[in-house]
Design a protein around this motif. Structure first.
Motif, PDB file in Angstrom:
ATOM      1  N   PHE A 255       0.833  -1.191   0.000  1.00 51.20           N
ATOM      2  CA  PHE A 255       0.000   0.000   0.000  1.00 51.20           C
ATOM      3  C   PHE A 255       0.869   1.244   0.000  1.00 51.20           C
ATOM      4  CE2 PHE A 255      -1.996   3.413   2.449  1.00 51.20           C
ATOM      5  CZ  PHE A 255      -3.132   3.638   1.678  1.00 51.20           C
ATOM      6  N   GLN A 256       0.511   2.233  -0.849  1.00 51.50           N
ATOM      7  CA  GLN A 256       1.298   3.451  -0.931  1.00 51.50           C
ATOM      8  C   GLN A 256       0.532   4.666  -0.425  1.00 51.50           C
ATOM      9  OE1 GLN A 256       2.485   4.637  -4.881  1.00 51.50           O
ATOM     10  NE2 GLN A 256       4.214   5.837  -4.125  1.00 51.50           N
ATOM     11  N   GLN A 257      -0.683   4.888  -0.928  1.00 51.95           N
ATOM     12  CA  GLN A 257      -1.417   6.077  -0.531  1.00 51.95           C
ATOM     13  C   GLN A 257      -2.878   5.955  -0.942  1.00 51.95           C
ATOM     14  OE1 GLN A 257       0.144   9.415  -2.709  1.00 51.95           O
ATOM     15  NE2 GLN A 257      -0.318   8.529  -4.702  1.00 51.95           N
ATOM     16  N   MET A 258      -3.698   6.851  -0.362  1.00 49.78           N
ATOM     17  CA  MET A 258      -5.078   7.051  -0.794  1.00 49.78           C
ATOM     18  C   MET A 258      -5.108   8.203  -1.787  1.00 49.78           C
ATOM     19  SD  MET A 258      -7.220   4.971   0.766  1.00 49.78           S
ATOM     20  CE  MET A 258      -7.495   4.053   2.301  1.00 49.78           C
ATOM     21  N   ARG A 259      -5.976   8.087  -2.781  1.00 47.46           N
ATOM     22  CA  ARG A 259      -6.124   9.190  -3.729  1.00 47.46           C
ATOM     23  C   ARG A 259      -7.530   9.155  -4.301  1.00 47.46           C
ATOM     24  NH1 ARG A 259      -6.450   6.814  -8.493  1.00 47.46           N
ATOM     25  NH2 ARG A 259      -5.188   4.980  -8.999  1.00 47.46           N
ATOM     26  N   GLU A 260      -7.885  10.226  -4.968  1.00 49.74           N
ATOM     27  CA  GLU A 260      -9.219  10.317  -5.567  1.00 49.74           C
ATOM     28  C   GLU A 260      -9.364   9.304  -6.693  1.00 49.74           C
ATOM     29  OE1 GLU A 260     -12.099  13.706  -7.636  1.00 49.74           O
ATOM     30  OE2 GLU A 260     -10.204  14.273  -6.683  1.00 49.74           O
ATOM     31  N   TYR A 261     -10.548   8.730  -6.777  1.00 49.42           N
ATOM     32  CA  TYR A 261     -10.844   7.722  -7.801  1.00 49.42           C
ATOM     33  C   TYR A 261     -10.644   8.312  -9.200  1.00 49.42           C
ATOM     34  CZ  TYR A 261     -13.555   4.529 -10.740  1.00 49.42           C
ATOM     35  OH  TYR A 261     -13.957   3.674 -11.728  1.00 49.42           O
ATOM     36  N   ARG A 262     -10.029   7.504 -10.079  1.00 48.30           N
ATOM     37  CA  ARG A 262      -9.844   7.898 -11.469  1.00 48.30           C
ATOM     38  C   ARG A 262     -10.541   6.897 -12.363  1.00 48.30           C
ATOM     39  NH1 ARG A 262      -3.311   8.470 -10.932  1.00 48.30           N
ATOM     40  NH2 ARG A 262      -3.243  10.230  -9.446  1.00 48.30           N
ATOM     41  N   VAL A 263     -10.989   7.382 -13.499  1.00 48.35           N
ATOM     42  CA  VAL A 263     -11.648   6.486 -14.461  1.00 48.35           C
ATOM     43  C   VAL A 263     -10.668   5.402 -14.874  1.00 48.35           C
ATOM     44  CG1 VAL A 263     -12.713   6.335 -16.734  1.00 48.35           C
ATOM     45  CG2 VAL A 263     -13.146   8.327 -15.283  1.00 48.35           C
ATOM     46  N   GLY A 264     -11.107   4.158 -14.789  1.00 45.82           N
ATOM     47  CA  GLY A 264     -10.249   3.031 -15.113  1.00 45.82           C
ATOM     48  C   GLY A 264      -9.761   2.275 -13.904  1.00 45.82           C
ATOM     49  N   ASP A 265      -9.883   2.863 -12.704  1.00 52.19           N
ATOM     50  CA  ASP A 265      -9.486   2.156 -11.490  1.00 52.19           C
ATOM     51  C   ASP A 265     -10.396   0.956 -11.262  1.00 52.19           C
ATOM     52  OD1 ASP A 265      -7.492   3.924 -11.059  1.00 52.19           O
ATOM     53  OD2 ASP A 265      -8.442   4.977  -9.383  1.00 52.19           O
ATOM     54  N   SER A 266      -9.801  -0.122 -10.784  1.00 50.94           N
ATOM     55  CA  SER A 266     -10.584  -1.300 -10.448  1.00 50.94           C
ATOM     56  C   SER A 266     -11.480  -1.002  -9.248  1.00 50.94           C
ATOM     57  CB  SER A 266      -9.656  -2.470 -10.128  1.00 50.94           C
ATOM     58  OG  SER A 266     -10.388  -3.555  -9.626  1.00 50.94           O
ATOM     59  N   LEU A 267     -12.701  -1.545  -9.276  1.00 53.52           N
ATOM     60  CA  LEU A 267     -13.628  -1.356  -8.150  1.00 53.52           C
ATOM     61  C   LEU A 267     -13.080  -1.981  -6.879  1.00 53.52           C
ATOM     62  CD1 LEU A 267     -17.077  -1.988  -9.891  1.00 53.52           C
ATOM     63  CD2 LEU A 267     -16.003   0.200  -9.349  1.00 53.52           C
ATOM     64  N   ARG A 268     -12.213  -2.978  -7.016  1.00 52.42           N
ATOM     65  CA  ARG A 268     -11.637  -3.607  -5.834  1.00 52.42           C
ATOM     66  C   ARG A 268     -10.692  -2.670  -5.103  1.00 52.42           C
ATOM     67  NH1 ARG A 268      -8.967  -8.906  -8.177  1.00 52.42           N
ATOM     68  NH2 ARG A 268      -8.287  -7.311  -9.669  1.00 52.42           N
ATOM     69  N   ARG A 269     -10.216  -1.608  -5.793  1.00 50.17           N
ATOM     70  CA  ARG A 269      -9.290  -0.668  -5.170  1.00 50.17           C
ATOM     71  C   ARG A 269     -10.015   0.433  -4.397  1.00 50.17           C
ATOM     72  NH1 ARG A 269      -4.727  -3.597  -5.244  1.00 50.17           N
ATOM     73  NH2 ARG A 269      -4.202  -4.318  -7.338  1.00 50.17           N
ATOM     74  N   ILE A 270     -11.309   0.534  -4.507  1.00 48.35           N
ATOM     75  CA  ILE A 270     -12.042   1.601  -3.831  1.00 48.35           C
ATOM     76  C   ILE A 270     -12.114   1.303  -2.334  1.00 48.35           C
ATOM     77  CG2 ILE A 270     -14.265   2.774  -3.622  1.00 48.35           C
ATOM     78  CD1 ILE A 270     -14.738   2.224  -6.573  1.00 48.35           C
ATOM     79  N   ASP A 271     -11.774   2.295  -1.532  1.00 50.18           N
ATOM     80  CA  ASP A 271     -11.887   2.192  -0.071  1.00 50.18           C
ATOM     81  C   ASP A 271     -13.226   2.825   0.321  1.00 50.18           C
ATOM     82  OD1 ASP A 271     -11.656   2.944   2.777  1.00 50.18           O
ATOM     83  OD2 ASP A 271      -9.611   2.185   2.571  1.00 50.18           O
ATOM     84  N   TRP A 272     -14.188   1.972   0.681  1.00 51.37           N
ATOM     85  CA  TRP A 272     -15.540   2.468   0.892  1.00 51.37           C
ATOM     86  C   TRP A 272     -15.649   3.282   2.177  1.00 51.37           C
ATOM     87  CZ3 TRP A 272     -18.250   2.511  -3.264  1.00 51.37           C
ATOM     88  CH2 TRP A 272     -18.030   1.533  -4.245  1.00 51.37           C
ATOM     89  N   LYS A 273     -14.868   2.954   3.186  1.00 49.19           N
ATOM     90  CA  LYS A 273     -14.909   3.759   4.414  1.00 49.19           C
ATOM     91  C   LYS A 273     -14.384   5.164   4.160  1.00 49.19           C
ATOM     92  CE  LYS A 273     -14.505  -0.062   7.699  1.00 49.19           C
ATOM     93  NZ  LYS A 273     -13.721  -0.648   8.822  1.00 49.19           N
ATOM     94  N   ALA A 274     -13.270   5.267   3.454  1.00 50.24           N
ATOM     95  CA  ALA A 274     -12.728   6.571   3.114  1.00 50.24           C
ATOM     96  C   ALA A 274     -13.663   7.330   2.183  1.00 50.24           C
ATOM     97  CB  ALA A 274     -11.352   6.430   2.475  1.00 50.24           C
ATOM     98  N   THR A 275     -14.341   6.594   1.289  1.00 48.72           N
ATOM     99  CA  THR A 275     -15.295   7.217   0.385  1.00 48.72           C
ATOM    100  C   THR A 275     -16.452   7.829   1.158  1.00 48.72           C
ATOM    101  OG1 THR A 275     -14.722   5.735  -1.439  1.00 48.72           O
ATOM    102  CG2 THR A 275     -16.881   6.782  -1.516  1.00 48.72           C
ATOM    103  N   ALA A 276     -16.932   7.107   2.194  1.00 53.46           N
ATOM    104  CA  ALA A 276     -18.045   7.624   2.993  1.00 53.46           C
ATOM    105  C   ALA A 276     -17.641   8.877   3.756  1.00 53.46           C
ATOM    106  CB  ALA A 276     -18.526   6.536   3.954  1.00 53.46           C
TER     107      ALA A 276
END
Length: 433
Positions: A192-213
């Motif tokens: 793991f390196q860092q959190m960043r804003e979602y970009r088009v093309g990112d895998s859904l498995r890479r989304i952090d739902w807690k951070a998104t909320a």
């Protein structure tokens, strides 16, 4: 102590008096009195020169120098008496210097500062033997040379100036500066390196739902290639590395490239080590941290290739004994057709535990020979044919290594740093290690 041109003029005048005495123009006693007077004058001047105090000299220069780069050396001279002298610093033989010798006038109570530039021509432990002063007598009839100052030893390291420039850049920027073509795979890796804003093309498995909320916008996890791996640079010190191009031996090119890869590997969080063998041997076990590069520089600054055949099997056996943990082993040598069987056996031994990359240095003159468009005579035709035959044999040896799963590079010394960096990053990117 040596006579000056002024002394020669006095001798000419004495001879002229003698000629006049022989011609009867002047009495013979005048010739004797002239000889006695000149001898007394020259003797007194010589005594005064010997009684002159020797000026003090303090040399200022760095403890370590990079090979092939000019640096300024400062000399500070002081004397309790007014003196005029010529100064020459006894720097290592063969080092180009600008600004020497120099004439200096010393005034009591004031230090005279003399600066000159010197190029460190070769790696190793170099000695500044002292400073040579040529002092003149009060009447300028004699000069005397004196060597003052204690010897000073300076370590001449491989060219670390590029590393200082790369230190201001990120690892990716540094790779591009070196000339490596870096291909990135977004979102890949295991660390793991860092959190960043979602970009088009990112895998859904890479989304952090807690951070998104919490952020009320899609946030992705970004990963990087695995860190804490081990990289071992192995440099041949045998006769194959004695060839010279661009003012540096192939061994110096290899060492400089190994330091660039080492710096980048340390920036990537890997442990980096160095092994030299074939002629002179050296071992630096893989380690991490900012002190690792200093250890590599201190261990390699005085290494030189030797006119001996490299025993690849012995080198591989020693490496396998010293390095039990799996590592990326990058061997820099010059593969010849007659070495292919022994080198292949050595590489197969290492492949039991390590990932092996062989970088084979190719002389630039071979490429230049093949680039000749017109063949003017029989000698040129024979040279062209022999070069092409040699390169075919060399390519066959490389193909044999590749067929056995060995990562193989065939590069000129100038292209070696970029090729090694590119291959190292590709290994990291593809997770081969």
């Amino acid at each position: 102590m040596r006579p000056t041109p002024a002394s020669m003029l006095l001798l000419v005048a004495w001879a002229a008096v003698g000629a006049l005495a022989l011609a009867g123009v002047a009495p013979m006693a005048a010739w004797w009195w002239t000889a006695a007077g000149l001898a007394a004058l020259a003797g007194l001047d010589a005594v005064l020169l010997r009684l002159q105090p020797t000026p003090t000299v303090e040399r200022r220069l760095p403890e370590a120098l990079p090979v092939g780069h000019g640096r300024e050396v400062e000399l500070q001279l002081a004397s309790p008496r007014r003196q005029r002298l010529d100064v020459f610093d006894l720097h290592p033989a063969g080092w180009p210097a600008e600004g020497l010798p120099r004439r200096v006038r010393l005034v009591p109570g004031q230090a005279a500062v003399l600066r000159y530039r010197i190029d460190a021509a070769a790696r190793g432990l170099a000695e500044f033997a002292g400073t040579q002063l040529r002092m003149a007598s009060p009447l300028r009839l004699w000069t005397q040379s004196r060597v003052v100052g204690s010897p000073r030893h300076v370590r001449v390291y491989p060219d670390f100036a590029p590393l200082a420039r790369l230190a201001l850049l990120s690892a990716e920027q540094a790779s591009r500066v070196v000339g490596a073509h870096v291909r990135r795979r977004r979102g890949e890796g295991t660390d793991f390196q860092q959190m960043r804003e979602y970009r088009v093309g990112d895998s859904l498995r890479r989304i952090d739902w807690k951070a998104t909320a919490r952020a009320r916008k899609l946030v992705s996890r970004e990963y990087q290639e695995e860190r804490n791996q081990q990289v071992l640079l192995v440099v041949d010190t045998g006769r194959r590395m004695l060839a010279s191009e661009g003012g540096l031996s192939h061994f110096d090119h290899a060492l400089n490239a190994a330091l660039v890869v080492s710096w980048l590997g340390l920036r990537q969080g890997d442990a980096v080590g160095l092994m030299a063998g074939g002629g002179a041997s050296r071992w630096v076990p893989p380690r991490r941290g900012t002190g690792a590069l200093d250890a590599l520089l201190r261990a390699s600054y005085d290494l030189q290739p030797e006119a001996v055949a490299t025993d690849y099997l012995a080198l591989a056996g020693e490496l396998a004994r010293r390095q039990p943990r799996r590592a990326l082993v990058m061997l820099v040598t010059n593969v010849r057709d007659e070495d292919s069987e022994e080198l292949l056996a050595a590489v197969r031994l290492l492949q039991r535990r390590h990932l092996v990359c062989v970088a084979s240095l190719r002389e630039q003159v071979l490429d230049a020979t093949l680039d000749v468009r017109e063949v003017a005579d029989l000698d040129a035709a024979v040279t062209l044919g022999a070069t092409a035959h040699y390169l075919r044999q060399r390519a066959a040896a490389h193909d044999t290594l590749r067929q056995h799963g060995v990562l193989t590079l065939d590069v000129t010394p100038a292209d070696l740093p970029a090729a090694l960096v590119e291959r190292y990053l590709a290994v990291k990117r593809d997770g081969l290690l």
